[in-house]
Design a protein around this motif. Structure first.
Motif, PDB file in Angstrom:
ATOM      1  N   ARG A  96      11.528 -43.703 -41.650  1.00 23.12           N
ATOM      2  CA  ARG A  96      12.172 -45.009 -41.978  1.00 23.12           C
ATOM      3  C   ARG A  96      13.550 -44.979 -42.306  1.00 23.12           C
ATOM      4  NH1 ARG A  96      10.146 -47.453 -45.853  1.00 23.12           N
ATOM      5  NH2 ARG A  96       8.953 -45.672 -46.444  1.00 23.12           N
ATOM      6  N   PHE A  97      13.980 -44.069 -43.272  1.00 20.49           N
ATOM      7  CA  PHE A  97      15.365 -44.039 -43.758  1.00 20.49           C
ATOM      8  C   PHE A  97      16.237 -43.710 -42.440  1.00 20.49           C
ATOM      9  CE2 PHE A  97      18.583 -41.317 -46.063  1.00 20.49           C
ATOM     10  CZ  PHE A  97      18.957 -42.413 -46.877  1.00 20.49           C
ATOM     11  N   GLU A  98      15.956 -42.636 -41.609  1.00 21.88           N
ATOM     12  CA  GLU A  98      16.786 -42.545 -40.476  1.00 21.88           C
ATOM     13  C   GLU A  98      16.915 -43.513 -39.488  1.00 21.88           C
ATOM     14  OE1 GLU A  98      14.987 -38.953 -38.678  1.00 21.88           O
ATOM     15  OE2 GLU A  98      15.459 -37.853 -40.426  1.00 21.88           O
ATOM     16  N   ARG A  99      16.242 -44.725 -39.825  1.00 20.50           N
ATOM     17  CA  ARG A  99      16.738 -45.791 -38.846  1.00 20.50           C
ATOM     18  C   ARG A  99      17.609 -46.828 -39.642  1.00 20.50           C
ATOM     19  NH1 ARG A  99      10.076 -47.264 -37.777  1.00 20.50           N
ATOM     20  NH2 ARG A  99       9.979 -45.472 -35.902  1.00 20.50           N
ATOM     21  N   GLU A 100      17.801 -46.420 -40.663  1.00 18.24           N
ATOM     22  CA  GLU A 100      18.932 -47.212 -41.547  1.00 18.24           C
ATOM     23  C   GLU A 100      20.302 -46.809 -40.772  1.00 18.24           C
ATOM     24  OE1 GLU A 100      18.513 -49.850 -43.518  1.00 18.24           O
ATOM     25  OE2 GLU A 100      16.532 -49.249 -44.440  1.00 18.24           O
ATOM     26  N   SER A 101      21.339 -47.751 -40.824  1.00 15.18           N
ATOM     27  CA  SER A 101      22.470 -47.238 -40.278  1.00 15.18           C
ATOM     28  C   SER A 101      23.136 -46.184 -41.111  1.00 15.18           C
ATOM     29  CB  SER A 101      23.771 -48.507 -40.402  1.00 15.18           C
ATOM     30  OG  SER A 101      23.813 -48.836 -41.778  1.00 15.18           O
ATOM     31  N   ALA A 102      24.234 -45.587 -40.639  1.00 12.58           N
ATOM     32  CA  ALA A 102      24.776 -44.449 -41.458  1.00 12.58           C
ATOM     33  C   ALA A 102      25.485 -44.904 -42.652  1.00 12.58           C
ATOM     34  CB  ALA A 102      25.819 -43.567 -40.448  1.00 12.58           C
ATOM     35  N   ASN A 103      25.985 -46.106 -42.634  1.00 12.30           N
ATOM     36  CA  ASN A 103      26.492 -46.773 -43.766  1.00 12.30           C
ATOM     37  C   ASN A 103      25.443 -46.834 -44.907  1.00 12.30           C
ATOM     38  OD1 ASN A 103      28.964 -47.762 -45.354  1.00 12.30           O
ATOM     39  ND2 ASN A 103      28.145 -49.773 -45.095  1.00 12.30           N
ATOM     40  N   ILE A 104      24.416 -47.318 -44.546  1.00 10.71           N
ATOM     41  CA  ILE A 104      23.318 -47.443 -45.475  1.00 10.71           C
ATOM     42  C   ILE A 104      22.747 -46.365 -46.200  1.00 10.71           C
ATOM     43  CG2 ILE A 104      21.207 -48.702 -45.819  1.00 10.71           C
ATOM     44  CD1 ILE A 104      22.216 -50.924 -44.293  1.00 10.71           C
TER      45      ILE A 104
END
Length: 195
Positions: free
Chosen positions: A153-161
């Motif tokens: 789930r964390f890897e699905r966040e944008s790089a910035n987030i």
């Protein structure tokens, strides 16, 4: 395919009256994507569908940030007006012809009241996080929990987030751990899917 199994389960339980499906899971688990597939599948089976996304009813930032409570508490307890949604959404899903709800506009941080018409004979899908909290669980006929590992789930966040991992640790993940450990949503769900 998990969606096919879920679609069959819904169709087997639906009997020409309102059927209220809760689609629970943590942030970025893929709930919205699967709900859209299920919605299309139900329409293909000539069923009327009405979808509600809990994140449409978030309260304004001043009510959920810098409140003096711990960040995880703000996210779990203040992100939504739980009691208001219990009365104005969930309690009305079974019989109301329409509901008027506070839609959150994230760009302007404002609430806009909108009325949603609910067809009499339909399948209602409510999708979002923390749906099996004690205030809401009783309103569902069937609850699906979409299980997905935190790292995925964390890897699905944008790089910035993802650069703000401390916020995840203090706000989101603590609230998720509270939900998982206190309410045990996987064991209470009628069906668990993996993503």
């Amino acid at each position: 395919m998990q969606e096919g199994t879920l679609l069959k389960a819904i169709l087997n339980r639906y009997v020409d009256e309102r059927f209220i499906l809760g689609f629970d899971g943590l942030s970025r688990a893929g709930k919205t994507t699967i709900v859209e597939e299920i919605r299309k599948g139900l329409i293909d089976n000539e069923k009327t569908v009405c979808v509600f996304h809990i994140d449409d009813y978030i309260v304004e930032r001043k009510k959920r940030y810098d409140t003096g409570f711990e960040e995880w508490h703000e996210y779990y307890n203040l992100q939504w007006d739980v009691e208001y949604l219990s009365q104005q959404l969930f309690a009305k899903l079974r019989d109301a012809e329409e509901v008027t709800l506070p839609f959150y506009n994230s760009k302007s941080d404002e609430i806009i009241q909108r009325t949603v018409v609910i067809p009499h004979d339909c399948i209602i899908i409510v999708e979002g996080v923390f749906l099996q909290r004690k205030e809401w669980r009783e309103f569902f006929d069937f609850v699906v929990y979409l299980d997905c590992p935190r790292q995925t789930r964390f890897e699905r966040e944008s790089a910035n987030i993802r650069q703000h991992v401390e916020k995840f640790k203090t706000r989101y993940w603590k609230a998720e751990d509270y939900y998982l450990n206190t309410l045990c949503p996987l064991s209470k769900a009628d069906m668990v899917l993996s993503s």
